[in-house]
Each structure stands twice: as C-alpha cells, then as structure tokens.
Design a protein around this motif. Structure first.
Motif, PDB file in Angstrom:
ATOM      1  N   VAL A 148      39.229  37.768  26.014  1.00 48.46           N
ATOM      2  CA  VAL A 148      38.220  37.442  27.091  1.00 48.46           C
ATOM      3  C   VAL A 148      37.975  35.955  26.887  1.00 48.46           C
ATOM      4  CG1 VAL A 148      35.750  37.673  27.734  1.00 48.46           C
ATOM      5  CG2 VAL A 148      36.767  39.541  26.588  1.00 48.46           C
ATOM      6  N   VAL A 149      38.046  35.462  28.412  1.00 44.92           N
ATOM      7  CA  VAL A 149      38.019  33.831  28.890  1.00 44.92           C
ATOM      8  C   VAL A 149      36.401  33.713  28.948  1.00 44.92           C
ATOM      9  CG1 VAL A 149      38.678  32.154  30.060  1.00 44.92           C
ATOM     10  CG2 VAL A 149      40.073  33.757  29.542  1.00 44.92           C
ATOM     11  N   ASP A 150      35.836  34.573  29.783  1.00 46.46           N
ATOM     12  CA  ASP A 150      34.509  34.166  30.293  1.00 46.46           C
ATOM     13  C   ASP A 150      33.707  35.735  30.475  1.00 46.46           C
ATOM     14  OD1 ASP A 150      33.019  32.052  32.821  1.00 46.46           O
ATOM     15  OD2 ASP A 150      32.171  33.624  31.395  1.00 46.46           O
ATOM     16  N   ASP A 151      33.051  36.067  29.814  1.00 47.53           N
ATOM     17  CA  ASP A 151      32.002  37.097  30.090  1.00 47.53           C
ATOM     18  C   ASP A 151      30.716  36.835  30.369  1.00 47.53           C
ATOM     19  OD1 ASP A 151      31.759  38.855  26.882  1.00 47.53           O
ATOM     20  OD2 ASP A 151      31.285  36.750  27.660  1.00 47.53           O
ATOM     21  N   SER A 152      30.103  35.484  30.724  1.00 49.74           N
ATOM     22  CA  SER A 152      28.889  35.037  30.655  1.00 49.74           C
ATOM     23  C   SER A 152      27.986  35.784  31.769  1.00 49.74           C
ATOM     24  CB  SER A 152      28.989  33.497  30.744  1.00 49.74           C
ATOM     25  OG  SER A 152      29.769  33.312  32.377  1.00 49.74           O
ATOM     26  N   GLN A 153      28.682  36.227  32.751  1.00 51.74           N
ATOM     27  CA  GLN A 153      27.918  36.865  33.781  1.00 51.74           C
ATOM     28  C   GLN A 153      28.045  38.272  33.685  1.00 51.74           C
ATOM     29  OE1 GLN A 153      26.946  34.717  37.594  1.00 51.74           O
ATOM     30  NE2 GLN A 153      29.127  33.567  37.387  1.00 51.74           N
ATOM     31  N   LEU A 154      28.447  38.872  32.770  1.00 49.19           N
ATOM     32  CA  LEU A 154      28.454  40.568  32.420  1.00 49.19           C
ATOM     33  C   LEU A 154      27.235  40.751  31.676  1.00 49.19           C
ATOM     34  CD1 LEU A 154      30.713  42.505  32.939  1.00 49.19           C
ATOM     35  CD2 LEU A 154      31.008  42.360  30.352  1.00 49.19           C
ATOM     36  N   PRO A 155      26.389  41.896  32.330  1.00 51.66           N
ATOM     37  CA  PRO A 155      25.419  42.486  31.927  1.00 51.66           C
ATOM     38  C   PRO A 155      25.612  43.288  30.825  1.00 51.66           C
ATOM     39  CG  PRO A 155      25.457  42.827  34.298  1.00 51.66           C
ATOM     40  CD  PRO A 155      26.680  42.399  33.847  1.00 51.66           C
ATOM     41  N   LYS A 156      25.697  42.701  29.576  1.00 51.51           N
ATOM     42  CA  LYS A 156      26.314  43.325  28.338  1.00 51.51           C
ATOM     43  C   LYS A 156      25.420  44.528  27.919  1.00 51.51           C
ATOM     44  CE  LYS A 156      28.395  38.872  27.244  1.00 51.51           C
ATOM     45  NZ  LYS A 156      27.835  38.070  28.146  1.00 51.51           N
ATOM     46  N   ASP A 157      24.299  44.612  28.343  1.00 54.95           N
ATOM     47  CA  ASP A 157      23.436  45.927  28.022  1.00 54.95           C
ATOM     48  C   ASP A 157      24.020  46.957  28.585  1.00 54.95           C
ATOM     49  OD1 ASP A 157      20.560  45.695  30.091  1.00 54.95           O
ATOM     50  OD2 ASP A 157      22.440  44.780  30.511  1.00 54.95           O
ATOM     51  N   LYS A 210      31.156  38.043  43.010  1.00 49.70           N
ATOM     52  CA  LYS A 210      30.687  37.433  41.852  1.00 49.70           C
ATOM     53  C   LYS A 210      31.310  37.659  40.799  1.00 49.70           C
ATOM     54  CE  LYS A 210      27.076  38.416  39.227  1.00 49.70           C
ATOM     55  NZ  LYS A 210      25.559  38.841  39.129  1.00 49.70           N
ATOM     56  N   LEU A 211      31.981  36.672  39.952  1.00 47.38           N
ATOM     57  CA  LEU A 211      32.786  37.278  38.700  1.00 47.38           C
ATOM     58  C   LEU A 211      31.840  37.757  37.812  1.00 47.38           C
ATOM     59  CD1 LEU A 211      35.475  36.634  37.324  1.00 47.38           C
ATOM     60  CD2 LEU A 211      34.365  34.556  36.321  1.00 47.38           C
ATOM     61  N   LEU A 212      32.232  38.781  37.119  1.00 47.13           N
ATOM     62  CA  LEU A 212      31.793  39.479  36.186  1.00 47.13           C
ATOM     63  C   LEU A 212      32.518  39.067  34.591  1.00 47.13           C
ATOM     64  CD1 LEU A 212      31.290  43.080  37.293  1.00 47.13           C
ATOM     65  CD2 LEU A 212      29.493  41.329  36.993  1.00 47.13           C
ATOM     66  N   ILE A 213      33.891  39.176  34.761  1.00 47.43           N
ATOM     67  CA  ILE A 213      34.547  38.830  33.233  1.00 47.43           C
ATOM     68  C   ILE A 213      36.067  38.548  33.790  1.00 47.43           C
ATOM     69  CG2 ILE A 213      35.353  41.382  33.221  1.00 47.43           C
ATOM     70  CD1 ILE A 213      35.015  40.937  30.237  1.00 47.43           C
ATOM     71  N   GLN A 214      36.537  37.751  32.580  1.00 52.28           N
ATOM     72  CA  GLN A 214      37.952  37.299  32.813  1.00 52.28           C
ATOM     73  C   GLN A 214      38.731  37.290  31.749  1.00 52.28           C
ATOM     74  OE1 GLN A 214      38.221  32.822  33.873  1.00 52.28           O
ATOM     75  NE2 GLN A 214      40.620  33.019  33.712  1.00 52.28           N
ATOM     76  N   PHE A 215      39.779  37.932  31.830  1.00 51.40           N
ATOM     77  CA  PHE A 215      40.751  38.071  30.640  1.00 51.40           C
ATOM     78  C   PHE A 215      42.041  37.189  30.963  1.00 51.40           C
ATOM     79  CE2 PHE A 215      38.916  41.861  28.621  1.00 51.40           C
ATOM     80  CZ  PHE A 215      38.390  42.596  29.818  1.00 51.40           C
ATOM     81  N   GLN A 216      42.502  36.792  29.825  1.00 55.30           N
ATOM     82  CA  GLN A 216      43.753  35.965  29.739  1.00 55.30           C
ATOM     83  C   GLN A 216      44.574  36.899  28.717  1.00 55.30           C
ATOM     84  OE1 GLN A 216      44.481  33.449  31.438  1.00 55.30           O
ATOM     85  NE2 GLN A 216      46.397  32.521  30.643  1.00 55.30           N
ATOM     86  N   ASN A 217      45.414  37.372  29.169  1.00 55.29           N
ATOM     87  CA  ASN A 217      46.193  38.478  28.417  1.00 55.29           C
ATOM     88  C   ASN A 217      45.346  39.589  27.965  1.00 55.29           C
ATOM     89  OD1 ASN A 217      48.865  37.364  28.493  1.00 55.29           O
ATOM     90  ND2 ASN A 217      48.167  35.751  27.470  1.00 55.29           N
ATOM     91  N   ASN A 218      44.986  39.701  26.616  1.00 55.25           N
ATOM     92  CA  ASN A 218      43.992  40.601  26.388  1.00 55.25           C
ATOM     93  C   ASN A 218      42.952  40.084  25.607  1.00 55.25           C
ATOM     94  OD1 ASN A 218      45.212  39.812  23.935  1.00 55.25           O
ATOM     95  ND2 ASN A 218      45.655  41.891  23.071  1.00 55.25           N
TER      96      ASN A 218
END
Lengths: 113, 118
Positions: free
Chosen positions: B54-63, B44-52
């Motif tokens: 963030v493109v998508d971090d919607s599923q990252l438990p940021k707490d 399951k995707l947590l986070i995606q970076f394009q170069n440095n």
C-alpha cells in the motif's frame, strides 16, 4: 491538497460546433490527463499532457504549466462526443509523481443532432 | 492489450450487508488504484498499491472498507458493513508505475462497479 477547477460546468452544442473546455489547477503538476466519461460510465483516456500541445483527430489539448491551466478543444462536435469531460492532475511532489490523480468536477457536454 | 477488468458491473445490497469488488489490472502494470465516484462528482482516490504494498490509503474509510492485492496482480475491495452513502461507482485503474517519468504514470481505468445500497 491541490485544487482543480473546470469550466464551464455544462455545455450544450449543436452538431458541428466547436468548443473549448478549461481546467485550472492550484499547484505545479507532473501529470495531467483529460478523460471522457461516456454514458456507460467508462473513463476513456484522451490525453496525457502535463505540458505542451497534442492533437488526436478532432480533439486537441494544450497545457500551459507555468500558468497552471489546460484547455481541451473539440472541433466539429458529434453526438458521440456527449458525456462528461474530466481533467485530473498529479501534483509535482519535488519531481516525483506518485501517480495519484485529483479530479475536477467535470464538464457535462451535450451535443444535439 | 487487454484493459483493466472489473466485476461485478452492478450490485444492489441492503445497508449493513457486505460486498466485494474485484479488479485485474493491465498486464505488467505495477501500480493499482481504487477510486470512488459518487453521482455528479469526479472520482476520488481510495487506495493506491505499488505491487502488493500500500502506497496511500489515507482516504480509505478503514472502519468499513478494506482492500488487498496479495500477489501484486489482481485486487479486491471490500465494504462491510455498507452504508447508504457508499452508493457509488467503484473504479479500478492501473499504471505502469507510480514513479515519475514520461508516460509511466498514465492511468487507465476499468469500466467500474456500480453499487446501490438500499
């Protein structure tokens, strides 16, 4: 989000047998990849196949994008083919792919000597 | 071509402790992904970076989870404090680009970092 269903969930074969694994997806895609996860957990690219047919040795894959499914064929199976096979897709967001794959639950393949 | 490098391969920690995973993508790959794979499930995707960026971090438990890719090359994923349900394999992947042209967004995965939280 897009749904990815793989079947069968488990498959047990004798060495030398052929098999077909299926992947159904709920929306149009512009990236579909098949992976083999070996017993050490490494995900190995098998095919990048958003449409059409490709072959690589004993493996081949076909994706019928209009009907939203893909098939992975394994011929003359070997014990080294054992592992989990995943289908993963990236939905077609207006023609732009953002490279994010959604994985199915996988098919566990066991090949006995 | 060298593959995606990850370390450590295995880590065992107590709950509430912290852990960090490192990833070095394939040279020239602009896009880097962190996936979480719980036993018996697909990644399951947590986070995606394009170069440095963030493109998508919607599923990252940021707490509790954080990730960075400061110079657009290697990346670090941190968990602090860890929970029992964080036990999983953390997979890093890279692709040439996240844009849509043939073959450019083919993902290649590293060997993964297996985390056990006791």
């Amino acid at each position: 989000g897009i749904q990815v269903e793989q079947s069968p969930p488990d498959l047990i074969l004798q060495e030398g047998a052929n098999s077909t694994l299926r992947c159904n997806f709920s929306d149009s895609v512009n990236n579909l990849q098949w992976f083999h996860q070996n017993p050490w957990g490494q995900l190995i690219n098998l095919f990048y196949i958003p449409s059409g047919t490709k072959q690589n040795g004993r493996l081949s894959a076909t994706t019928v994008a209009t009907e939203r499914y893909s098939l992975l064929y394994i011929s003359s199976s070997q014990t080294t083919d054992s592992g989990v096979y995943f289908c993963a897709v990236d939905p077609n967001a207006g023609g732009t792919s953002y490279g994010k794959l959604t994985f199915g639950q996988g098919t566990i393949l066991t090949v006995h000597p | 071509e060298a593959g995606v490098a990850q370390s450590p391969r295995y880590k065992i920690i107590e709950k509430r402790q912290s852990v960090a995973f490192w990833c070095n993508p394939i040279s020239g790959h602009a896009t880097l992904y962190w996936y979480q794979q719980i036993l018996g499930q697909g990644p399951k995707l947590l986070i995606q970076f394009q170069n440095n960026g963030v493109v998508d971090d919607s599923q990252l438990p940021k707490d509790r989870f954080s990730a960075e890719r400061l110079k657009g090359v290697d990346s670090t994923l941190k968990i602090q404090p860890a929970k029992l349900e964080d036990s999983a394999v953390y997979l890093c992947a890279s692709s040439l680009t996240g844009a849509s042209f043939s073959g450019a967004n083919v993902l290649t995965f590293g060997a993964g970092s297996r985390l056990t939280v006791l």
